[in-house]
Scaffold this motif. Structure first.
Motif, PDB file in Angstrom:
ATOM      1  N   LEU A  81       0.840  -1.207   0.000  1.00  0.00           N
ATOM      2  CA  LEU A  81       0.000   0.000   0.000  1.00  0.00           C
ATOM      3  C   LEU A  81       0.870   1.251   0.000  1.00  0.00           C
ATOM      4  N   ASN A  82       1.931   1.240   0.780  1.00  0.00           N
ATOM      5  CA  ASN A  82       2.869   2.362   0.786  1.00  0.00           C
ATOM      6  C   ASN A  82       3.508   2.548  -0.580  1.00  0.00           C
ATOM      7  N   GLU A  83       3.923   1.451  -1.182  1.00  0.00           N
ATOM      8  CA  GLU A  83       4.632   1.519  -2.455  1.00  0.00           C
ATOM      9  C   GLU A  83       3.771   2.042  -3.592  1.00  0.00           C
ATOM     10  N   VAL A  84       2.458   1.852  -3.488  1.00  0.00           N
ATOM     11  CA  VAL A  84       1.573   2.366  -4.539  1.00  0.00           C
ATOM     12  C   VAL A  84       0.971   3.718  -4.168  1.00  0.00           C
ATOM     13  N   GLY A  85       1.458   4.299  -3.069  1.00  0.00           N
ATOM     14  CA  GLY A  85       1.049   5.650  -2.695  1.00  0.00           C
ATOM     15  C   GLY A  85      -0.192   5.744  -1.842  1.00  0.00           C
ATOM     16  N   ARG A  86      -0.674   4.629  -1.323  1.00  0.00           N
ATOM     17  CA  ARG A  86      -1.866   4.627  -0.477  1.00  0.00           C
ATOM     18  C   ARG A  86      -1.424   4.659   0.997  1.00  0.00           C
ATOM     19  N   HIS A  87      -0.748   5.753   1.348  1.00  0.00           N
ATOM     20  CA  HIS A  87      -0.087   5.873   2.642  1.00  0.00           C
ATOM     21  C   HIS A  87      -1.051   5.886   3.824  1.00  0.00           C
ATOM     22  N   ASP A  88      -2.190   6.553   3.672  1.00  0.00           N
ATOM     23  CA  ASP A  88      -3.156   6.614   4.779  1.00  0.00           C
ATOM     24  C   ASP A  88      -3.656   5.217   5.156  1.00  0.00           C
ATOM     25  N   GLU A  89      -3.972   4.407   4.153  1.00  0.00           N
ATOM     26  CA  GLU A  89      -4.421   3.037   4.403  1.00  0.00           C
ATOM     27  C   GLU A  89      -3.301   2.209   5.023  1.00  0.00           C
ATOM     28  N   ALA A  90      -2.091   2.412   4.541  1.00  0.00           N
ATOM     29  CA  ALA A  90      -0.944   1.667   5.051  1.00  0.00           C
ATOM     30  C   ALA A  90      -0.718   1.957   6.531  1.00  0.00           C
ATOM     31  N   VAL A  91      -0.813   3.220   6.929  1.00  0.00           N
ATOM     32  CA  VAL A  91      -0.578   3.592   8.327  1.00  0.00           C
ATOM     33  C   VAL A  91      -1.629   2.966   9.235  1.00  0.00           C
ATOM     34  N   VAL A  92      -2.871   2.962   8.815  1.00  0.00           N
ATOM     35  CA  VAL A  92      -3.934   2.345   9.627  1.00  0.00           C
ATOM     36  C   VAL A  92      -3.611   0.867   9.867  1.00  0.00           C
ATOM     37  N   ILE A 113       9.942  -4.722  16.692  1.00  0.00           N
ATOM     38  CA  ILE A 113      10.805  -3.586  16.356  1.00  0.00           C
ATOM     39  C   ILE A 113      10.723  -3.283  14.865  1.00  0.00           C
ATOM     40  N   SER A 114      10.753  -4.323  14.042  1.00  0.00           N
ATOM     41  CA  SER A 114      10.638  -4.135  12.589  1.00  0.00           C
ATOM     42  C   SER A 114       9.306  -3.482  12.224  1.00  0.00           C
ATOM     43  N   SER A 115       8.221  -3.943  12.840  1.00  0.00           N
ATOM     44  CA  SER A 115       6.903  -3.346  12.580  1.00  0.00           C
ATOM     45  C   SER A 115       6.860  -1.897  13.041  1.00  0.00           C
ATOM     46  N   GLY A 116       7.481  -1.616  14.167  1.00  0.00           N
ATOM     47  CA  GLY A 116       7.534  -0.243  14.667  1.00  0.00           C
ATOM     48  C   GLY A 116       8.307   0.672  13.743  1.00  0.00           C
ATOM     49  N   LEU A 117       9.407   0.170  13.209  1.00  0.00           N
ATOM     50  CA  LEU A 117      10.192   0.988  12.276  1.00  0.00           C
ATOM     51  C   LEU A 117       9.433   1.224  10.971  1.00  0.00           C
ATOM     52  N   LEU A 119       6.201   1.382  10.715  1.00  0.00           N
ATOM     53  CA  LEU A 119       5.176   2.370  11.068  1.00  0.00           C
ATOM     54  C   LEU A 119       5.789   3.759  11.186  1.00  0.00           C
ATOM     55  N   SER A 120       6.936   3.872  11.828  1.00  0.00           N
ATOM     56  CA  SER A 120       7.612   5.177  11.958  1.00  0.00           C
ATOM     57  C   SER A 120       7.916   5.777  10.596  1.00  0.00           C
ATOM     58  N   SER A 121       8.403   4.943   9.696  1.00  0.00           N
ATOM     59  CA  SER A 121       8.712   5.410   8.347  1.00  0.00           C
ATOM     60  C   SER A 121       7.458   5.918   7.632  1.00  0.00           C
ATOM     61  N   SER A 122       6.370   5.205   7.794  1.00  0.00           N
ATOM     62  CA  SER A 122       5.111   5.628   7.165  1.00  0.00           C
ATOM     63  C   SER A 122       4.581   6.914   7.779  1.00  0.00           C
ATOM     64  N   LEU A 123       4.698   7.032   9.095  1.00  0.00           N
ATOM     65  CA  LEU A 123       4.286   8.268   9.759  1.00  0.00           C
ATOM     66  C   LEU A 123       5.122   9.442   9.272  1.00  0.00           C
ATOM     67  N   PHE A 124       6.405   9.207   9.078  1.00  0.00           N
ATOM     68  CA  PHE A 124       7.301  10.235   8.553  1.00  0.00           C
ATOM     69  C   PHE A 124       6.866  10.657   7.150  1.00  0.00           C
ATOM     70  N   THR A 125       6.508   9.676   6.310  1.00  0.00           N
ATOM     71  CA  THR A 125       6.037   9.967   4.947  1.00  0.00           C
ATOM     72  C   THR A 125       4.807  10.861   4.974  1.00  0.00           C
ATOM     73  N   LEU A 126       3.929  10.633   5.943  1.00  0.00           N
ATOM     74  CA  LEU A 126       2.706  11.434   6.066  1.00  0.00           C
ATOM     75  C   LEU A 126       2.919  12.723   6.854  1.00  0.00           C
ATOM     76  N   GLU A 131       4.261  11.958  16.239  1.00  0.00           N
ATOM     77  CA  GLU A 131       3.957  10.547  16.466  1.00  0.00           C
ATOM     78  C   GLU A 131       5.120   9.660  16.012  1.00  0.00           C
ATOM     79  N   ALA A 132       5.744  10.031  14.890  1.00  0.00           N
ATOM     80  CA  ALA A 132       6.903   9.265  14.403  1.00  0.00           C
ATOM     81  C   ALA A 132       8.059   9.334  15.396  1.00  0.00           C
TER      82      ALA A 132
END
Length: 143
Positions: A81-92, A113-117, A119-126, A131-132
């Motif tokens: 979802l992140n890779e295709v630009g659907r960042h809001d859905e990915a973060v949820v 830890i991997s899942s947290g990172l 998520l942090s990366s996605s929050l940063f993108t948004l 929160e990130a």
């Protein structure tokens, strides 16, 4: 040995074509499906997204008790979802994955830890900076 590029894609298609005729509940068939999705992901994330959605639906329907496999499938789906630009859905979805991994494994587990990172990366993108930062700091404590 790990493969990539056209070789990985050819092997993904070969596995899928080999096991497609087996029953839906066959583990080789479902493994071939996820191999195809992972092969699509680098060059064709839209196709990978469809495959991972199918894989996730299959596991929810046939093996709802396989929580770890379902969580891994959701993680693959969220990354696509992140890779295709659907960042809001990915973060949820990533928030749910992270919470589930904390509950299943604890904060110091490698998968958590991997899942947290992720998520942090996605929050940063948004541009959800605070929160990130908070999540990243929380990740550093148990690590």
């Amino acid at each position: 040995q790990g493969f990539h590029g056209v070789v990985e894609l050819a092997l993904g298609w070969a596995a899928w074509k080999t096991y497609l005729g087996r029953p839906e509940a066959d583990m080789y068939r479902s493994t071939a499906l996820v191999c195809l999705g992972k092969a699509f992901r680098p060059s064709q994330p839209e196709e990978a997204l469809q495959v991972f959605e199918t894989y996730l639906a299959l596991f929810r329907r046939r093996w709802p008790q396989a929580k770890e496999v379902i969580t891994m499938a959701q993680s693959d789906l969220a990354c696509c979802l992140n890779e295709v630009g659907r960042h809001d859905e990915a973060v949820v979805l990533m928030r749910r994955i992270y919470a589930r991994r904390v509950a299943m494994h604890g904060a110091a587990h490698e998968d958590t830890i991997s899942s947290g990172l992720n998520l942090s990366s996605s929050l940063f993108t948004l541009e959800l900076w605070s929160e990130a930062k908070t999540l990243t700091r929380d990740q550093l404590l148990p690590a």
